[in-house]
Scaffold this active site. Structure first.
Site, PDB file in Angstrom:
ATOM      1  CB  SER A 169      46.288  78.051  33.438  1.00  0.00           C
ATOM      2  OG  SER A 169      45.066  78.440  32.855  1.00  0.00           O
ATOM      3  CG  HIS A 225      42.322  74.478  34.430  1.00  0.00           C
ATOM      4  ND1 HIS A 225      42.960  74.389  33.203  1.00  0.00           N
ATOM      5  CD2 HIS A 225      42.655  75.702  34.941  1.00  0.00           C
ATOM      6  CE1 HIS A 225      43.636  75.517  32.969  1.00  0.00           C
ATOM      7  NE2 HIS A 225      43.478  76.322  34.020  1.00  0.00           N
TER       8      HIS A 225
END
Length: 278
Positions: A108, A260
Site C-alpha cells: 500500500s 487489499h
C-alpha cells in the site's frame, strides 16, 4: 524461529526512534541469501508482514520497519512526515545495518515509499516488489491542510479514524473474512490506543507531498514486480495497471480471490512470486 535469530530494536534517525525487526540474520553468509526490506502501509506496522516473514526468513535476511509515527516508532511533532523523509529513514537504517543491494517490499503506502527510495538511490536497490501499492495520490487539499492547524484538529482525525472501527476497516481490506481473528483485530487496533499518533497524523496531513508523478515513475529503471488482489477495494487494480504501464521494467501479477491486505491473505503465493523474481 528462535529468539536468537530475531532482533527487535530501535535506531535514532533525525532525532526520532525508529523501531525495526531483523529476521534470518543467520543467513548472512549463505551463498544465495538476499536482503529484503519490508515497508508497511498507512495506519499499519511491522505486524502486517507477520505471515510473510517466516517464508522469506528461512533462506534470507528480512528487515521490517515501523515508519514513524506508526507502530512502535516515535511520534514527535518536530519530525517531517513526508514520503521523501520516510525514504531517508529507510536508507539511513539500511546503511546503519550495513546491508546492501536490498530488495524492497512495500504494501500500500509502503509501495510508494519503496518507489521514492528507488528514485533517490537506485544503486542501493536490487529489485522492488509492490503489494497493492498506492499511486497517483496528490497532496491533501488546501482546506484540509489549513484546518490541520486548528488546536484540536487531532481529535477530529482520531474520531474519523476510530469511527469506522477496526472490524469495518478489516472487512474492507480483507477479501476472505474468515481470516479475521482476535490476533488480527488486536494487532491492527493496538497502535491507536494513544493520542500521540493522531497529533503526528495531523502533521502528516501537512507534510505529505503526494505520490511520484508519471514522469518520475517512467524514469525508475529498477526491475519491479507488482502483485495485486483483484478484489482490492482500497487501491483498485486499475492503479496497478497504470503503475505497470509507467514502470518500464515491471511485471504485474494478479490474484482473483484476494483483497487489499495480501501479505495476510496470500503470503505463500507472494513468497513464491518474489523468490522467482529475485
Amino acid at each position: 524461529m528462535s529468539h536468537s535469530e530475531t532482533i527487535q530494536s530501535t535506531y535514532k534517525v533525525f532525532g526520532l526512534d525508529v523501531y525495526y525487526e531483523l529476521y534470518g540474520y543467520q543467513n548472512i553468509d549463505k551463498k544465495d541469501s538476499k536482503v529484503f526490506v519490508c515497508i508497511h502501509g498507512f495506519l499499519s506496522s511491522c505486524f502486517s508482514f507477520r505471515r510473510l516473514i517466516p517464508f522469506i526468513a528461512k533462506d534470507h535476511i528480512v528487515l521490517v520497519i515501523d515508519l514513524p509515527p506508526f507502530g512502535k516508532s516515535g511520534k514527535h511533532l518536530n519530525f517531517t512526515y513526508s514520503y521523501d523523509n520516510f525514504a531517508n529513514v529507510v536508507i539511513s537504517l539500511v546503511d546503519h545495518l550495513k546491508l546492501d543491494k536490498v530488495n524492497l517490499v512495500g504494501h500500500s503506502m509502503g509501495g510508494q515509499i519503496c518507489l521514492y527510495v528507488a528514485k533517490k538511490k537506485p544503486e542501493f536497490v536490487n529489485k522492488v516488489i509492490l503489494l497493492c501499492s498506492s499511486g497517483y495520490l496528490g497532496k491533501a487539499n488546501p482546506h484540509l491542510i489549513l484546518s490541520s492547524y486548528f488546536p484540536f484538529f487531532h481529535l477530529y482525525v482520531k474520531r474519523t479514524i476510530t469511527k469506522q472501527g477496526i472490524m469495518n476497516s478489516l472487512n474492507s481490506v480483507v477479501h476472505n473474512q474468515n481470516l479475521i481473528d482476535e490476533e488480527m483485530i488486536n494487532g491492527y487496533k493496538e497502535p491507536f490506543l494513544q493520542d500521540e499518533i493522531f497529533r503526528a497524523l495531523t502533521k502528516m496531513i501537512r507534510d505529505r507531498e503526494g505520490d511520484l508523478s508519471p514522469t518520475d515513475l517512467q524514469n525508475i529503471s529498477v526491475p519491479t514486480l507488482l502483485i495485486w488482489g483483484e478484489k482490492d477495494k482500497v487501491v483498485p487494480l486499475e492503479i496497478g495497471k497504470r503503475l505497470h504501464q509507467d514502470l518500464k521494467q515491471s511485471i504485474l501479477v494478479t490474484y482473483p480471490e484476494a483483497g487489499h491486505l495480501i501479505p495476510e491473505e496470500i503470503p505463500e503465493h507472494i513468497y513464491d512470486r518474489i523468490a522467482n523474481f529475485v
